[in-house]
Design a protein around this motif. Structure first.
Motif, mmCIF file in Angstrom:
data_model
loop_
_atom_site.group_PDB
_atom_site.id
_atom_site.type_symbol
_atom_site.label_atom_id
_atom_site.label_comp_id
_atom_site.label_asym_id
_atom_site.label_seq_id
_atom_site.Cartn_x
_atom_site.Cartn_y
_atom_site.Cartn_z
ATOM 1 N N ASP A 127 -6.026 0.880 -11.784
ATOM 2 C CA ASP A 127 -5.540 -0.040 -12.809
ATOM 3 C C ASP A 127 -4.356 -0.856 -12.311
ATOM 4 O O ASP A 127 -4.165 -1.999 -12.734
ATOM 5 C CB ASP A 127 -5.145 0.750 -14.057
ATOM 6 N N ALA A 128 -3.541 -0.284 -11.395
ATOM 7 C CA ALA A 128 -2.374 -1.003 -10.880
ATOM 8 C C ALA A 128 -2.774 -2.263 -10.121
ATOM 9 O O ALA A 128 -1.998 -3.227 -10.043
ATOM 10 C CB ALA A 128 -1.559 -0.085 -9.971
ATOM 11 N N LYS A 129 -3.972 -2.284 -9.571
ATOM 12 C CA LYS A 129 -4.432 -3.467 -8.839
ATOM 13 C C LYS A 129 -4.726 -4.641 -9.763
ATOM 14 O O LYS A 129 -4.776 -5.788 -9.323
ATOM 15 C CB LYS A 129 -5.693 -3.128 -8.043
ATOM 16 N N ARG A 130 -4.923 -4.348 -11.029
ATOM 17 C CA ARG A 130 -5.317 -5.403 -11.959
ATOM 18 C C ARG A 130 -4.215 -6.438 -12.160
ATOM 19 O O ARG A 130 -4.502 -7.610 -12.419
ATOM 20 C CB ARG A 130 -5.689 -4.788 -13.323
ATOM 21 N N ILE A 131 -2.949 -6.014 -12.080
ATOM 22 C CA ILE A 131 -1.848 -6.924 -12.404
ATOM 23 C C ILE A 131 -1.893 -8.155 -11.518
ATOM 24 O O ILE A 131 -1.971 -9.289 -11.988
ATOM 25 C CB ILE A 131 -0.493 -6.205 -12.268
ATOM 26 N N GLU A 132 -1.841 -7.936 -10.200
ATOM 27 C CA GLU A 132 -1.793 -9.080 -9.299
ATOM 28 C C GLU A 132 -3.148 -9.742 -9.111
ATOM 29 O O GLU A 132 -3.223 -10.937 -8.823
ATOM 30 C CB GLU A 132 -1.218 -8.647 -7.943
ATOM 31 N N LYS A 135 8.222 2.208 -4.338
ATOM 32 C CA LYS A 135 7.876 1.540 -3.082
ATOM 33 C C LYS A 135 7.962 0.023 -3.229
ATOM 34 O O LYS A 135 8.366 -0.674 -2.300
ATOM 35 C CB LYS A 135 6.479 1.952 -2.626
ATOM 36 N N VAL A 136 7.585 -0.475 -4.400
ATOM 37 C CA VAL A 136 7.685 -1.919 -4.650
ATOM 38 C C VAL A 136 9.147 -2.348 -4.615
ATOM 39 O O VAL A 136 9.509 -3.350 -3.975
ATOM 40 C CB VAL A 136 7.055 -2.274 -6.005
ATOM 41 N N GLN A 137 9.988 -1.583 -5.292
ATOM 42 C CA GLN A 137 11.403 -1.931 -5.332
ATOM 43 C C GLN A 137 12.036 -1.842 -3.946
ATOM 44 O O GLN A 137 12.874 -2.674 -3.570
ATOM 45 C CB GLN A 137 12.116 -1.003 -6.310
ATOM 46 N N ARG A 138 11.627 -0.855 -3.161
ATOM 47 C CA ARG A 138 12.162 -0.718 -1.804
ATOM 48 C C ARG A 138 11.701 -1.870 -0.925
ATOM 49 O O ARG A 138 12.484 -2.453 -0.175
ATOM 50 C CB ARG A 138 11.714 0.615 -1.212
ATOM 51 N N LEU A 139 10.426 -2.212 -1.018
ATOM 52 C CA LEU A 139 9.882 -3.276 -0.177
ATOM 53 C C LEU A 139 10.493 -4.623 -0.527
ATOM 54 O O LEU A 139 10.718 -5.473 0.354
ATOM 55 C CB LEU A 139 8.362 -3.324 -0.342
ATOM 56 N N THR A 186 4.756 -10.254 -3.787
ATOM 57 C CA THR A 186 4.194 -9.777 -2.519
ATOM 58 C C THR A 186 4.281 -8.266 -2.415
ATOM 59 O O THR A 186 3.321 -7.595 -2.007
ATOM 60 C CB THR A 186 4.932 -10.428 -1.342
ATOM 61 N N ALA A 187 5.418 -7.705 -2.793
ATOM 62 C CA ALA A 187 5.599 -6.256 -2.713
ATOM 63 C C ALA A 187 4.625 -5.537 -3.638
ATOM 64 O O ALA A 187 4.050 -4.498 -3.272
ATOM 65 C CB ALA A 187 7.038 -5.899 -3.077
ATOM 66 N N THR A 188 4.403 -6.083 -4.829
ATOM 67 C CA THR A 188 3.469 -5.453 -5.774
ATOM 68 C C THR A 188 2.052 -5.454 -5.224
ATOM 69 O O THR A 188 1.334 -4.457 -5.317
ATOM 70 C CB THR A 188 3.511 -6.183 -7.127
ATOM 71 N N LEU A 190 1.062 -5.579 -2.057
ATOM 72 C CA LEU A 190 0.911 -4.710 -0.888
ATOM 73 C C LEU A 190 0.930 -3.235 -1.255
ATOM 74 O O LEU A 190 0.192 -2.434 -0.682
ATOM 75 C CB LEU A 190 2.009 -5.023 0.130
ATOM 76 N N VAL A 191 1.750 -2.854 -2.227
ATOM 77 C CA VAL A 191 1.781 -1.450 -2.636
ATOM 78 C C VAL A 191 0.511 -1.091 -3.407
ATOM 79 O O VAL A 191 -0.097 -0.039 -3.177
ATOM 80 C CB VAL A 191 3.039 -1.158 -3.480
ATOM 81 N N ALA A 192 0.096 -1.967 -4.320
ATOM 82 C CA ALA A 192 -1.089 -1.677 -5.126
ATOM 83 C C ALA A 192 -2.354 -1.649 -4.284
ATOM 84 O O ALA A 192 -3.261 -0.845 -4.531
ATOM 85 C CB ALA A 192 -1.231 -2.708 -6.242
ATOM 86 N N GLU A 193 -2.432 -2.508 -3.269
ATOM 87 C CA GLU A 193 -3.650 -2.626 -2.475
ATOM 88 C C GLU A 193 -3.638 -1.743 -1.232
ATOM 89 O O GLU A 193 -4.698 -1.309 -0.779
ATOM 90 C CB GLU A 193 -3.857 -4.088 -2.053
ATOM 91 N N VAL A 194 -2.452 -1.479 -0.669
ATOM 92 C CA VAL A 194 -2.397 -0.805 0.643
ATOM 93 C C VAL A 194 -1.490 0.415 0.639
ATOM 94 O O VAL A 194 -1.933 1.547 0.890
ATOM 95 C CB VAL A 194 -1.925 -1.794 1.739
ATOM 96 N N TYR A 195 -0.211 0.226 0.347
ATOM 97 C CA TYR A 195 0.787 1.247 0.644
ATOM 98 C C TYR A 195 0.850 2.383 -0.367
ATOM 99 O O TYR A 195 1.712 3.259 -0.248
ATOM 100 C CB TYR A 195 2.164 0.596 0.801
ATOM 101 N N HIS A 196 -0.037 2.388 -1.361
ATOM 102 C CA HIS A 196 -0.135 3.566 -2.225
ATOM 103 C C HIS A 196 -0.901 4.684 -1.530
ATOM 104 O O HIS A 196 -0.879 5.836 -1.979
ATOM 105 C CB HIS A 196 -0.839 3.209 -3.532
ATOM 106 N N ARG A 197 -1.578 4.350 -0.427
ATOM 107 C CA ARG A 197 -2.360 5.322 0.320
ATOM 108 C C ARG A 197 -1.527 5.942 1.429
ATOM 109 O O ARG A 197 -0.465 5.423 1.806
ATOM 110 C CB ARG A 197 -3.591 4.651 0.949
ATOM 111 N N SER A 198 -2.026 7.042 1.974
ATOM 112 C CA SER A 198 -1.382 7.702 3.114
ATOM 113 C C SER A 198 -2.171 7.366 4.378
ATOM 114 O O SER A 198 -3.396 7.475 4.397
ATOM 115 C CB SER A 198 -1.337 9.219 2.914
ATOM 116 N N PHE A 199 -1.462 6.955 5.410
ATOM 117 C CA PHE A 199 -2.077 6.616 6.689
ATOM 118 C C PHE A 199 -1.500 7.512 7.775
ATOM 119 O O PHE A 199 -0.300 7.828 7.760
ATOM 120 C CB PHE A 199 -1.822 5.148 7.044
ATOM 121 N N GLU A 200 -2.353 7.896 8.708
ATOM 122 C CA GLU A 200 -1.911 8.781 9.778
ATOM 123 C C GLU A 200 -1.205 8.022 10.891
ATOM 124 O O GLU A 200 -0.208 8.491 11.432
ATOM 125 C CB GLU A 200 -3.107 9.546 10.346
ATOM 126 N N THR A 201 -1.736 6.875 11.278
ATOM 127 C CA THR A 201 -1.170 6.109 12.387
ATOM 128 C C THR A 201 -1.125 4.626 12.029
ATOM 129 O O THR A 201 -1.718 4.182 11.048
ATOM 130 C CB THR A 201 -2.003 6.284 13.677
#
Length: 381
Positions: free
Chosen positions: A148-153, A250-254, A264-266, A268-279
């Motif tokens: 649902d967070a992706k809907r905003i942007e 994370k949005v506020q930090r970015l 832009t921060a919203t 990227l966090v909603a689409e990408v940085y809400h996930r965990s990446f290994e590398t």
């Protein structure tokens, strides 16, 4: 070895569903039977689907005299993730596959029916469960809040594009009659100016043309109001503390980085940085900015980015790369870009901006997760 046998003893009934708007075709394969049994049911008849699953499980357990577990898969598409959440809530393990990741035969023309698709997916699921993850790639099922967070942007982007389309249509209609408007927006006084506008040959606006433009101007005002509402809702969601927007911190930090705005921060966090990446490679691959290598014999080269993942995030990162050059000119990334691509022509600069976007995606990921400020970058005061 014993652990693997134990896993296969409980995960054996492989089911797959081919979903369409009007009907679902579900196929099930029990242990020791290479032929799948298919059933056609009405679309979204979940109770009927679960009934077939349970009856197939009971029959197979009676035949094999051992407990079994059902694993169901389907391709992510029109129906999204609601079915996976519902089935998992009922205790049925569900795997959602990326339809573009299936290995397909390349010889001749392949027959295509819902039944064949469902039966083929059961074989793919069996292979995937055995440990061969190259036959297909599963999709991470997001939570309701994350989706649902992706809907905003995404809504804001759709509304902005619709407003731009209205502006283009108004300007195009006026240009047909020799009237030219400058700028990307429509002025608030345009409606009043319609009374005194003259066409290129000195005539007032024709009545139907004028009413068409008046209706579009009302539509323009309505869409502009909706955009303001979406932006206000986003701002409220980021600070309300109710968890409506996951990882709002994370949005506020970015957004504390220079060149990175709240929009832009919203995204990227909603689409990408809400996930965990290994590398870092996983980050670049997820947003579709990783190169596609081509190595065959003595030939080896990169064929450009593979453009997988979310298009909105990729577009946002490319736009951010241009802003980064402007507002973070002394950062290491900006200096690298000017040294490597600054002296090239327009084509070389565009290729370089994609490379900068890839590096930015990784640098911002490190900043969000570990607090590592990109070298030479400045924070907002």
């Amino acid at each position: 070895m014993s652990g693997r046998k134990s896993t296969q003893a409980t995960v054996r009934i492989c089911g797959a569903s081919s979903l369409s708007k009007t009907s679902w075709v579900c196929a099930f394969a029990v242990p020791g039977d290479n032929k799948a049994t298919a059933h056609k049911i009405k679309a979204r008849d979940v109770d009927r689907l679960i009934s077939i699953l349970n009856s197939s499980k009971t029959k197979a357990e009676h035949q094999l005299s051992r407990p079994l577990r059902i694993v169901l898969c389907y391709e992510v598409g029109y129906d999204g993730f609601w079915l996976a959440r519902l089935l998992m809530a009922r205790g049925i393990r569900t795997v959602v596959f990326d339809p573009a990741s299936f290995l397909m035969p390349r010889r001749g023309r392949r027959a295509k029916t819902d039944r064949l698709d469902a039966e083929g997916m059961t074989r793919t699921l069996r292979t995937w469960l055995s440990g061969d993850r190259e036959v297909a790639r599963d999709v991470l099922i997001p939570s309701v809040e994350q989706e649902d967070a992706k809907r905003i942007e995404r809504e804001r982007k759709y509304l902005v594009e619709e407003r731009t389309s209205i502006v283009g249509r108004i300007k195009g209609l006026l240009a047909l009659h020799g009237i030219w408007l400058n700028g990307k927006r429509i002025g608030k006084r345009l409606l009043e100016r319609l009374d005194i506008m003259k066409t290129g040959d000195g005539r007032p606006l024709a009545p139907f043309l004028r009413r068409d433009i008046e209706r579009m101007l009302r539509h323009y005002d309505f869409v502009s109001q909706q955009i303001e509402e979406v932006i206000a809702e986003r701002k409220a969601a980021l600070v309300d503390g109710l968890g409506r927007f996951p990882h709002a911190e994370k949005v506020q930090r970015l957004a504390t980085l220079g060149a990175v705005g709240e929009t832009t921060a919203t995204v990227l966090v909603a689409e990408v940085y809400h996930r965990s990446f290994e590398t870092r490679r996983h980050v670049a691959s997820f947003v579709g900015l990783a190169p596609s290598p081509y190595n065959s014999g003595d030939t080896g080269r990169d064929r450009g980015i593979h453009k997988a993942g979310t298009k909105l995030a990729r577009q946002t990162l490319v736009e951010l790369a241009w802003f980064w050059l402007r507002y973070q000119p002394n950062s290491k990334l900006s200096l690298w870009w000017h040294e490597r691509f600054g002296g090239m022509g327009m084509r070389g600069r565009k290729v370089g901006i994609v490379a900068l976007a890839r590096k930015l995606a990784i640098a911002l990921w490190r900043f969000v997760e570990q607090g590592v400020v990109p070298e030479g970058a400045t924070l907002k005061v």
